[in-house]
Design a protein around this motif. Structure first.
Motif, short mmCIF file in Angstrom:
data_model
loop_
_atom_site.label_atom_id
_atom_site.label_comp_id
_atom_site.label_asym_id
_atom_site.label_seq_id
_atom_site.Cartn_x
_atom_site.Cartn_y
_atom_site.Cartn_z
N ASP A 76 50.10 92.28 39.85
CA ASP A 76 49.48 91.03 40.29
C ASP A 76 47.95 91.09 40.32
O ASP A 76 47.31 90.18 40.85
CB ASP A 76 50.01 90.57 41.66
CG ASP A 76 51.48 90.21 41.62
OD1 ASP A 76 51.86 89.45 40.71
OD2 ASP A 76 52.24 90.68 42.47
N THR A 77 47.36 92.15 39.76
CA THR A 77 45.91 92.18 39.60
C THR A 77 45.53 91.30 38.42
O THR A 77 46.08 91.44 37.32
CB THR A 77 45.42 93.62 39.34
OG1 THR A 77 45.79 94.45 40.44
CG2 THR A 77 43.91 93.66 39.17
N TRP A 78 44.60 90.39 38.62
CA TRP A 78 44.16 89.49 37.55
C TRP A 78 43.04 90.14 36.77
O TRP A 78 42.07 90.63 37.35
CB TRP A 78 43.73 88.15 38.12
CG TRP A 78 44.89 87.28 38.49
CD1 TRP A 78 45.61 87.32 39.64
CD2 TRP A 78 45.49 86.27 37.67
NE1 TRP A 78 46.62 86.40 39.61
CE2 TRP A 78 46.58 85.73 38.42
CE3 TRP A 78 45.21 85.74 36.40
CZ2 TRP A 78 47.38 84.71 37.92
CZ3 TRP A 78 46.02 84.73 35.91
CH2 TRP A 78 47.09 84.22 36.66
N ARG A 80 37.96 88.27 17.45
CA ARG A 80 38.08 88.79 18.80
C ARG A 80 38.52 87.66 19.72
O ARG A 80 37.97 86.56 19.67
CB ARG A 80 36.77 89.38 19.28
CG ARG A 80 36.36 90.65 18.58
CD ARG A 80 35.37 91.44 19.42
NE ARG A 80 34.28 90.60 19.93
CZ ARG A 80 33.55 90.90 21.00
NH1 ARG A 80 33.81 91.99 21.69
NH2 ARG A 80 32.57 90.11 21.38
N VAL A 81 39.50 87.94 20.55
CA VAL A 81 40.03 86.93 21.47
C VAL A 81 39.87 87.43 22.90
O VAL A 81 39.81 88.64 23.16
CB VAL A 81 41.50 86.59 21.17
CG1 VAL A 81 41.64 85.94 19.81
CG2 VAL A 81 42.37 87.85 21.25
N GLN A 82 39.83 86.47 23.82
CA GLN A 82 39.68 86.80 25.25
C GLN A 82 40.77 86.05 26.02
O GLN A 82 40.91 84.83 25.88
CB GLN A 82 38.30 86.39 25.74
CG GLN A 82 37.93 86.91 27.12
CD GLN A 82 36.48 86.61 27.46
OE1 GLN A 82 36.14 85.48 27.82
NE2 GLN A 82 35.62 87.61 27.34
N LEU A 83 41.55 86.79 26.81
CA LEU A 83 42.67 86.22 27.55
C LEU A 83 42.60 86.63 29.01
O LEU A 83 42.06 87.69 29.34
CB LEU A 83 44.01 86.69 26.97
CG LEU A 83 44.30 86.45 25.49
CD1 LEU A 83 43.77 87.59 24.64
CD2 LEU A 83 45.81 86.32 25.27
N THR A 84 43.16 85.79 29.87
CA THR A 84 43.20 86.06 31.30
C THR A 84 44.64 85.99 31.79
O THR A 84 45.37 85.05 31.46
CB THR A 84 42.34 85.06 32.08
OG1 THR A 84 40.99 85.14 31.63
CG2 THR A 84 42.38 85.36 33.58
N GLY A 85 45.06 86.97 32.54
CA GLY A 85 46.41 86.99 33.09
C GLY A 85 46.52 88.05 34.18
O GLY A 85 45.54 88.69 34.55
N PHE A 86 47.72 88.22 34.69
CA PHE A 86 47.94 89.23 35.74
C PHE A 86 48.71 90.41 35.17
O PHE A 86 49.43 90.30 34.18
CB PHE A 86 48.66 88.63 36.95
CG PHE A 86 50.02 88.06 36.65
CD1 PHE A 86 51.15 88.88 36.64
CD2 PHE A 86 50.18 86.71 36.42
CE1 PHE A 86 52.41 88.36 36.38
CE2 PHE A 86 51.44 86.17 36.16
CZ PHE A 86 52.55 87.00 36.14
N VAL A 87 48.55 91.54 35.82
CA VAL A 87 49.19 92.77 35.39
C VAL A 87 50.60 92.85 35.96
O VAL A 87 50.83 92.55 37.14
CB VAL A 87 48.36 93.99 35.86
CG1 VAL A 87 49.11 95.29 35.57
CG2 VAL A 87 47.00 94.00 35.18
N THR A 88 51.53 93.22 35.12
CA THR A 88 52.89 93.50 35.56
C THR A 88 53.38 94.73 34.81
O THR A 88 52.99 94.95 33.66
CB THR A 88 53.83 92.30 35.33
OG1 THR A 88 55.14 92.61 35.85
CG2 THR A 88 53.95 91.97 33.85
N ALA A 89 54.19 95.53 35.44
CA ALA A 89 54.65 96.77 34.83
C ALA A 89 55.70 96.48 33.77
O ALA A 89 56.63 95.70 33.99
CB ALA A 89 55.20 97.71 35.90
N ALA A 110 51.86 82.00 44.45
CA ALA A 110 52.35 81.54 43.16
C ALA A 110 53.25 82.61 42.55
O ALA A 110 53.22 83.78 42.95
CB ALA A 110 51.18 81.22 42.24
N LEU A 111 54.05 82.23 41.58
CA LEU A 111 54.91 83.18 40.90
C LEU A 111 54.06 84.26 40.25
O LEU A 111 53.02 83.97 39.64
CB LEU A 111 55.75 82.46 39.83
CG LEU A 111 56.71 81.39 40.33
CD1 LEU A 111 57.42 80.73 39.16
CD2 LEU A 111 57.73 81.96 41.31
N GLY A 112 54.50 85.51 40.38
CA GLY A 112 53.70 86.61 39.86
C GLY A 112 54.52 87.67 39.18
O GLY A 112 55.51 87.37 38.50
N SER A 113 54.15 88.93 39.39
CA SER A 113 54.76 90.03 38.66
C SER A 113 56.25 90.19 38.95
O SER A 113 57.02 90.56 38.06
CB SER A 113 54.01 91.34 38.98
OG SER A 113 54.11 91.65 40.36
#
Length: 250
Positions: free
Chosen positions: A208-210, A161-170, A107-110
């Protein structure tokens, strides 16, 4: 390439589309709501290929002993007893089909996120946002948080307080951003939503680390160097690495 070969390529293509539609593979290409249309299109291709093969092989199935009729699109006599064949390069059309069957692209990522500007822009028309649902922390989408943080400057978030999920990009400064790709229709129009991370932000994670982050609204704003749009921040209190989700797009 004669009609029988064309039908085989069409059959493989239809089979690949059906396979993608009946598994989670389709989520790498289109939004989940388009799954029925993808399966229907694949079945139509398979049906067309089967009908073409049946029509072309019908003389053999009848066992008449007569050779099947020559295909006008295959060989052509030049009047001197020599036939002209279609170029064999036509068989290269089967390569992308085999690629779809044998290799599942990610899938599309960083990388895609780094090449495109963030999708949320204050140039868009702001909207009124309802209060966040109950919960502590409350789970919100990356797009929802970014929109609330920019359009009403966090008023609808408050001190929740909020909680989110995503991938790491520089980011441009080398520090990590939290990102999620947003689709309008399919992967071809995918654009990233980016969030800056402050506070107890993760360090040293590869692209791309989730991760799942928990934190509060921050009024800090940065600029995306790709399109000069504003990037909101999240004040991170805690985070943890998570598996790649089934649905990677928002």
């Amino acid at each position: 390439m004669n009609r029988q070969a064309q039908a085989v390529v069409l059959l493989l293509l239809g089979g690949a589309v059906v396979r993608a539609g009946l598994t989670d593979l389709h989520l790498r290409y289109v939004k989940e709501g388009l799954r029925p249309f993808l399966v229907a299109a694949g079945l139509l291709l398979v049906a067309t290929a089967v009908m073409t093969l049946f029509y072309e092989l019908r003389p053999l199935l009848r066992r008449t002993g007569a050779p099947p009729p020559a295909d006008d699109h295959d060989d052509h006599d030049d009047g001197h007893g020599h036939g002209h064949h279609e170029p064999r390069v036509g068989w290269l059309l089967i390569l992308p089909v085999l690629g779809l069957l044998l290799v599942a692209p990610p899938a599309l990522g960083s990388y895609a996120a780094g090449q495109a500007g963030t999708a949320v822009s204050t140039r868009q028309q702001p909207s009124d946002y309802p209060p966040l649902p109950a919960g502590d922390p409350v789970r919100v989408a990356v797009l929802d948080y970014a929109s609330r943080a920019l359009f009403d400057r966090g008023t609808s978030i408050g001190d929740r307080r909020v909680q989110l999920t995503g991938f790491v990009t520089a980011g441009p400064d080398g520090r990590p951003l939290l990102a999620r790709m947003v689709l309008t229709c399919c992967a071809a129009d995918g654009r990233p939503v980016k969030l800056g991370l402050t506070g107890a932000a993760p360090e040293g994670l590869p692209d791309d680390t989730w991760i799942e982050v928990t934190g509060r609204y921050s009024d800090r704003i940065a600029r995306d160097p790709v399109n000069d749009a504003e990037i909101p921040y999240l004040d991170v209190e805690s985070w943890r690495q998570v598996p790649v989700p089934r649905q990677q797009y928002e």
